[in-house]
Write an enzyme that holds these catalytic residues in place. Structure first.
Site, PDB file in Angstrom:
ATOM      1  CG  ASP A   1      -2.150   0.908   1.285  1.00  0.00           C
ATOM      2  OD1 ASP A   1      -2.231   1.491   0.002  1.00  0.00           O
ATOM      3  OD2 ASP A   1      -2.785   1.279   2.090  1.00  0.00           O
TER       4      ASP A   1
ATOM      5  CG  HIS B   1       0.271   1.741  -9.217  1.00  0.00           C
ATOM      6  ND1 HIS B   1      -0.094   1.538  -8.073  1.00  0.00           N
ATOM      7  CD2 HIS B   1      -0.965   2.694  -9.648  1.00  0.00           C
ATOM      8  CE1 HIS B   1      -1.254   2.148  -7.680  1.00  0.00           C
ATOM      9  NE2 HIS B   1      -1.871   2.614  -8.670  1.00  0.00           N
TER      10      HIS B   1
ATOM     11  CG  LEU C   1       9.804 -16.689  -3.553  1.00  0.00           C
ATOM     12  CD1 LEU C   1       9.706 -17.007  -1.987  1.00  0.00           C
ATOM     13  CD2 LEU C   1      10.212 -15.376  -3.929  1.00  0.00           C
TER      14      LEU C   1
HETATM   15  C1  FPP Z   1      -2.031   0.482  -3.197  1.00  0.00           C
HETATM   16  O1  FPP Z   1      -1.614   1.715  -3.437  1.00  0.00           O
HETATM   17  C2  FPP Z   1      -1.437  -0.460  -4.154  1.00  0.00           C
HETATM   18  C3  FPP Z   1      -2.193  -1.001  -5.320  1.00  0.00           C
HETATM   19  C4  FPP Z   1      -3.738  -0.650  -5.324  1.00  0.00           C
HETATM   20  C5  FPP Z   1      -1.748  -1.976  -6.243  1.00  0.00           C
HETATM   21  C6  FPP Z   1      -0.398  -2.545  -5.943  1.00  0.00           C
HETATM   22  C7  FPP Z   1       0.371  -2.720  -7.061  1.00  0.00           C
HETATM   23  C8  FPP Z   1       1.697  -2.707  -7.452  1.00  0.00           C
HETATM   24  C9  FPP Z   1       2.636  -2.640  -6.202  1.00  0.00           C
HETATM   25  C10 FPP Z   1       2.153  -2.695  -8.649  1.00  0.00           C
HETATM   26  C11 FPP Z   1       1.554  -3.460  -9.555  1.00  0.00           C
HETATM   27  C12 FPP Z   1       2.040  -5.038  -9.336  1.00  0.00           C
HETATM   28  C13 FPP Z   1       2.068  -5.889 -10.132  1.00  0.00           C
HETATM   29  C14 FPP Z   1       2.427  -7.327 -10.031  1.00  0.00           C
HETATM   30  C15 FPP Z   1       1.584  -5.459 -11.520  1.00  0.00           C
HETATM   31  P1  FPP Z   1      -2.444   2.768  -3.538  1.00  0.00           P
HETATM   32  O2  FPP Z   1      -2.629   3.304  -4.943  1.00  0.00           O
HETATM   33  O3  FPP Z   1      -3.743   2.545  -2.836  1.00  0.00           O
HETATM   34  O4  FPP Z   1      -1.744   4.053  -2.812  1.00  0.00           O
HETATM   35  P2  FPP Z   1      -2.567   5.010  -1.709  1.00  0.00           P
HETATM   36  O5  FPP Z   1      -3.245   4.552  -0.497  1.00  0.00           O
HETATM   37  O6  FPP Z   1      -1.547   5.709  -1.318  1.00  0.00           O
HETATM   38  O7  FPP Z   1      -3.479   5.756  -2.810  1.00  0.00           O
END
Ligand code: FPP
Length: 245
Positions: free
Chosen positions: A24, A41, A135
């Site tokens: 997150d 991301h 892994l």
């Molecule tokens: C939360 O950050 C993260 C996500 C919704 C997606 C997690 C995705 C990645 C780490 C990259 C994609 C991974 C792959 C394997 C393609 P948020 O956007 O909710 O952050 P915020 O809470 O600060 O808005």
């Protein structure tokens, strides 16, 4: 047992072999830099790469990461499509290194509704990495704990209705065989980046006795040292699984 074997046994007992991560904070990381969320991301993928490289050497055998939840579809269409494109990019560019590092890919969640290109990229990556034994990198995609439990209940119910499963034979263990994580041990440790202290519909069934570790570090800033810190904290926990002993 000699001291070396002893040490290995105690390391095995104390190490978190299945670690789940809620990645997150990508959006906040980007906002703080005046960048679009997609840049967050993208940086989040770099963090994932660092953690995947470090994990096997820290005794982690299974890493389950929340990449896209059933709720993430509610984000703006541009962000959803950026995440889907990043997934394809990650799979295609990372597969050779995953193979070289002995990492097998897996998925949980209903991937059948992902865009066709994403599904094809997944199939390619799953097939190419299938031999990895160091892994298991389990990507939670279109994953929600409640949706998973409902899907499992439906499969179980249809087995019962068809006479293939006796209702009396339904136990927790039998039920778990219908979950997406069938055959995998429950996570020992759940790590959440960016300070929020909730499960957000991740691995609801499987996290019944999982140890939680939350860091204020935003996911794109997460690295091997944070994973080490989480695992060190895990080793100090006393896991009782509801008992007093
Ligand atoms: C939360 O950050 C993260 C996500 C919704 C997606 C997690 C995705 C990645 C780490 C990259 C994609 C991974 C792959 C394997 C393609 P948020 O956007 O909710 O952050 P915020 O809470 O600060 O808005």
């Amino acid at each position: 047992m000699d001291s070396v074997t002893n040490e290995a046994a105690s390391r095995d007992r104390d190490s978190a072999s299945h670690v789940a991560i809620i990645m997150d904070g990508n959006g906040r990381w980007a906002a703080r830099r005046g960048l679009p969320r997609e840049a967050g991301h993208r940086a989040g993928i770099e963090a994932l790469r660092r953690v995947v490289r470090a994990a096997p050497n820290l005794g982690v055998r299974i890493l389950t990461v929340y990449a896209f939840s059933t709720e993430n579809w509610r984000r703006p269409a541009s962000e959803v499509s950026a995440l889907m494109s990043l997934l394809v990019e990650f799979l295609d560019s990372e597969t050779p290194e995953l193979v070289a590092e002995g990492v097998a890919l897996g998925t949980i969640g209903d991937v059948t509704v992902l865009p066709e290109v994403s599904q094809q990229a997944l199939q390619r990556a799953l097939a190419k990495t299938a031999g990895g034994h160091r892994l298991l990198l389990n990507l939670a995609l279109n994953y929600g704990g409640r949706a998973e439990i409902v899907r499992a209940a439906k499969k179980l119910a249809s087995g019962v209705a068809a006479g293939a499963i006796r209702l009396e034979a339904v136990t927790e263990e039998r039920f778990a065989q219908f979950l997406d994580t069938a055959g995998l041990p429950d996570p020992d440790l759940l790590v959440r980046a960016s300070g929020e202290e909730r499960l957000s519909n991740f691995l609801l069934w499987q996290s019944a006795y999982t140890e939680l570790w939350v860091t204020n570090t935003l996911w794109p800033d997460f690295g091997a040292d944070h994973l080490e810190e989480a695992l060190a904290a895990y080793r100090t926990r006393e896991r009782r699984y509801g008992s007093h002993a």
